[in-house]
Design an enzyme around this catalytic site. Structure first.
Site, short mmCIF file in Angstrom:
data_model
loop_
_atom_site.label_atom_id
_atom_site.label_comp_id
_atom_site.label_asym_id
_atom_site.label_seq_id
_atom_site.Cartn_x
_atom_site.Cartn_y
_atom_site.Cartn_z
N LYS A 1 4.33 -0.28 -14.16
CA LYS A 1 5.67 -0.86 -14.08
C LYS A 1 5.90 -1.78 -15.28
O LYS A 1 5.01 -2.56 -15.65
CB LYS A 1 5.80 -1.66 -12.79
CG LYS A 1 7.08 -2.47 -12.76
CD LYS A 1 7.65 -2.71 -11.42
CE LYS A 1 6.88 -3.65 -10.54
NZ LYS A 1 7.33 -3.47 -9.16
N ASP B 1 1.56 -0.98 -10.20
CA ASP B 1 2.93 -1.39 -9.83
C ASP B 1 2.98 -2.91 -9.75
O ASP B 1 3.79 -3.49 -9.03
CB ASP B 1 3.27 -0.75 -8.46
CG ASP B 1 4.72 -0.92 -8.06
OD1 ASP B 1 5.56 -1.04 -8.96
OD2 ASP B 1 5.00 -0.92 -6.86
N ASP C 1 -8.51 -9.75 -8.59
CA ASP C 1 -7.50 -10.06 -9.59
C ASP C 1 -7.68 -9.09 -10.76
O ASP C 1 -8.77 -9.02 -11.34
CB ASP C 1 -7.74 -11.51 -10.05
CG ASP C 1 -6.69 -11.99 -11.03
OD1 ASP C 1 -5.96 -11.15 -11.56
OD2 ASP C 1 -6.62 -13.20 -11.25
N TRP D 1 2.02 2.98 -2.54
CA TRP D 1 1.54 3.90 -3.60
C TRP D 1 0.19 4.49 -3.19
O TRP D 1 -0.08 5.66 -3.43
CB TRP D 1 1.43 3.17 -4.96
CG TRP D 1 2.76 3.06 -5.67
CD1 TRP D 1 3.99 3.05 -5.09
CD2 TRP D 1 2.98 2.98 -7.08
NE1 TRP D 1 4.96 2.93 -6.05
CE2 TRP D 1 4.38 2.89 -7.27
CE3 TRP D 1 2.15 2.94 -8.19
CZ2 TRP D 1 4.96 2.79 -8.54
CZ3 TRP D 1 2.72 2.84 -9.46
CH2 TRP D 1 4.11 2.77 -9.63
N GLY E 1 0.75 -1.24 0.00
CA GLY E 1 0.00 0.00 0.00
C GLY E 1 0.79 1.30 0.00
O GLY E 1 0.22 2.36 0.24
N ASP F 1 -5.87 -5.31 -5.06
CA ASP F 1 -4.78 -6.29 -5.03
C ASP F 1 -5.35 -7.67 -4.74
O ASP F 1 -6.44 -7.80 -4.19
CB ASP F 1 -3.74 -5.92 -3.96
CG ASP F 1 -2.38 -6.58 -4.24
OD1 ASP F 1 -1.47 -5.87 -4.68
OD2 ASP F 1 -2.25 -7.81 -4.05
N1 SAM Z 1 2.73 -0.61 -5.22
C1 SAM Z 1 2.78 -1.48 -4.05
C2 SAM Z 1 3.25 -0.64 -2.89
O1 SAM Z 1 3.77 0.44 -3.14
O2 SAM Z 1 3.08 -1.06 -1.75
C3 SAM Z 1 3.69 -2.67 -4.26
C4 SAM Z 1 3.13 -3.63 -5.27
S1 SAM Z 1 3.97 -5.16 -5.25
C5 SAM Z 1 5.47 -4.78 -6.03
C6 SAM Z 1 3.14 -6.08 -6.49
C7 SAM Z 1 1.74 -6.47 -6.11
O3 SAM Z 1 1.12 -6.98 -7.30
C8 SAM Z 1 1.62 -7.59 -5.08
O4 SAM Z 1 1.00 -7.11 -3.93
C9 SAM Z 1 0.76 -8.65 -5.78
O5 SAM Z 1 -0.19 -9.24 -4.92
C10 SAM Z 1 0.08 -7.81 -6.86
N2 SAM Z 1 -0.45 -8.58 -7.99
C11 SAM Z 1 0.23 -9.42 -8.82
N3 SAM Z 1 -0.61 -9.95 -9.73
C12 SAM Z 1 -1.85 -9.44 -9.48
C13 SAM Z 1 -3.14 -9.61 -10.08
N4 SAM Z 1 -3.31 -10.42 -11.12
N5 SAM Z 1 -4.19 -8.91 -9.58
C14 SAM Z 1 -4.02 -8.09 -8.51
N6 SAM Z 1 -2.83 -7.89 -7.89
C15 SAM Z 1 -1.75 -8.55 -8.37
#
Ligand code: SAM
Length: 317
Positions: A166, A126, A101, A55, A53, A85
């Site tokens: 990203k 991200d 998702d 961002w 969280g 997420d």
């Molecule tokens: N932006 C976040 C922060 O600043 O705290 C960090 C994000 S982290 C690098 C990547 C996130 O992508 C993870 O929490 C993961 O659960 C989520 N994620 C990956 N595939 C996903 C999907 N298909 N749907 C939703 N979330 C997804």
């Protein structure tokens, strides 16, 4: 690596804890904003793949909290931020959370419902799959996640809106650039100072959402596929063969953030404290149910099991 040595080797990790950010990625979004002014005039924002969280915190502190202060606590007209997420996330003031998702079409419907029919000014993503270390594979899975995010964008973003995602830089970067360029008049790949040089990560900053005339959301993938083929490129009014050879498309690439500021690949001395001992801070908010939790539990259970077996066999005659 101990916490104190990580504090020394990763200045943004340490600063995140000092400033109350849940993850060091907060600095990436702030540095992108410094360069591109992405928060300007934003009333509705969507944070895709938001956990844990940081961002969403940046969006809350830059959009929601200042508006709340200036409106004397009256709720009307406050910016709306929706975060999605797969993982649950601890609450953040001014952020509506949806566990879902982003590759699922129904996720877009949930976001639209929260906006009450209105469209978003900004969508950020991200998202990252679990990285395998095989660059081609990681780049491919990452690009699928971006295309899922783009699907949501085509449903929720207003014309003229912005999208930040990203990306992993690799051999298909120019294809992704061309696909994004179909929908935005300005696309720049940016590398914030807080993103390590050693990482293939960068961010696509897409400005001025302007889908092709007559675009229908259901045709998105058909359109994206066409970009990869020279004949399709002709149809789309692009230069034939622009993804190959000497005509390979030129991608604007920009380093952002204060370039004389902290370098994420350098080690910095720890701040000296009164008693001379440095006290490392705990993370601000660890993820509540990270995917690795089950793996850790299984590992713990198996090591206990192994321990029990060992003692049993040592007692056996
Ligand atoms: N932006 C976040 C922060 O600043 O705290 C960090 C994000 S982290 C690098 C990547 C996130 O992508 C993870 O929490 C993961 O659960 C989520 N994620 C990956 N595939 C996903 C999907 N298909 N749907 C939703 N979330 C997804």
């Amino acid at each position: 690596m101990g916490k104190a040595s990580k504090d020394k080797r990763d200045i943004y990790y340490r600063k995140a804890k000092e400033e109350g950010w849940r993850a060091r990625s907060a600095f990436k979004l702030m540095q992108i904003d410094q360069e591109f002014n992405i928060f300007h005039g934003v009333k509705r924002a969507v944070d895709l793949c938001a956990a844990p969280g940081s961002w969403s915190q940046v969006l809350s502190r830059n959009l929601y909290l200042p508006a709340k202060l200036s409106s004397d606590g009256k709720d009307g007209g406050l910016p709306l931020i929706v975060a999605i997420d797969l993982q649950p996330m601890a609450p953040i003031e001014g952020v509506i959370q949806v566990q879902g998702d982003i590759t699922n079409a129904r996720t877009a419907e949930v976001v639209i419902r929260h906006f009450d029919g209105c469209k978003a000014d900004l969508v950020v993503c991200d998202g990252a799959p679990d990285v395998t270390g095989l660059h081609d594979m990681d780049e491919f899975v990452q690009s699928q996640l971006i295309l899922a995010a783009l699907t949501i964008v085509t449903h929720v973003l207003k014309v003229g809106g912005k999208f930040v995602a990203k990306i992993f830089r690799g051999k298909d970067t120019s294809l992704l650039y061309c696909q994004l360029k179909l929908f935005f008049s300005q696309v720049t790949f940016a590398k914030p100072k807080s993103s390590r040089n050693s990482s293939i990560e960068a961010f696509a900053v897409c400005e001025n959402y302007s889908p092709p005339e007559g675009f229908k959301e259901k045709d998105l993938y058909h359109l994206l596929e066409k970009v990869g083929t020279p004949s399709g490129a002709d149809d789309l009014d692009c230069r034939s063969g622009w993804l190959e050879g000497p005509n390979k498309v030129y991608i604007p690439f920009l380093a952002c953030g204060d370039l004389s500021g902290y370098d994420s690949d350098r080690s910095y001395p720890l701040p000296s404290t009164e008693g001379g001992t440095y006290q490392s801070l705990d993370p601000v908010q660890p993820p509540i149910a990270p995917p690795y939790k089950t793996a850790l539990e299984m590992k713990k259970a198996s090591s206990h099991g192994a321990g029990a077996d060992t003692s049993k066999s040592s007692l056996d005659p």
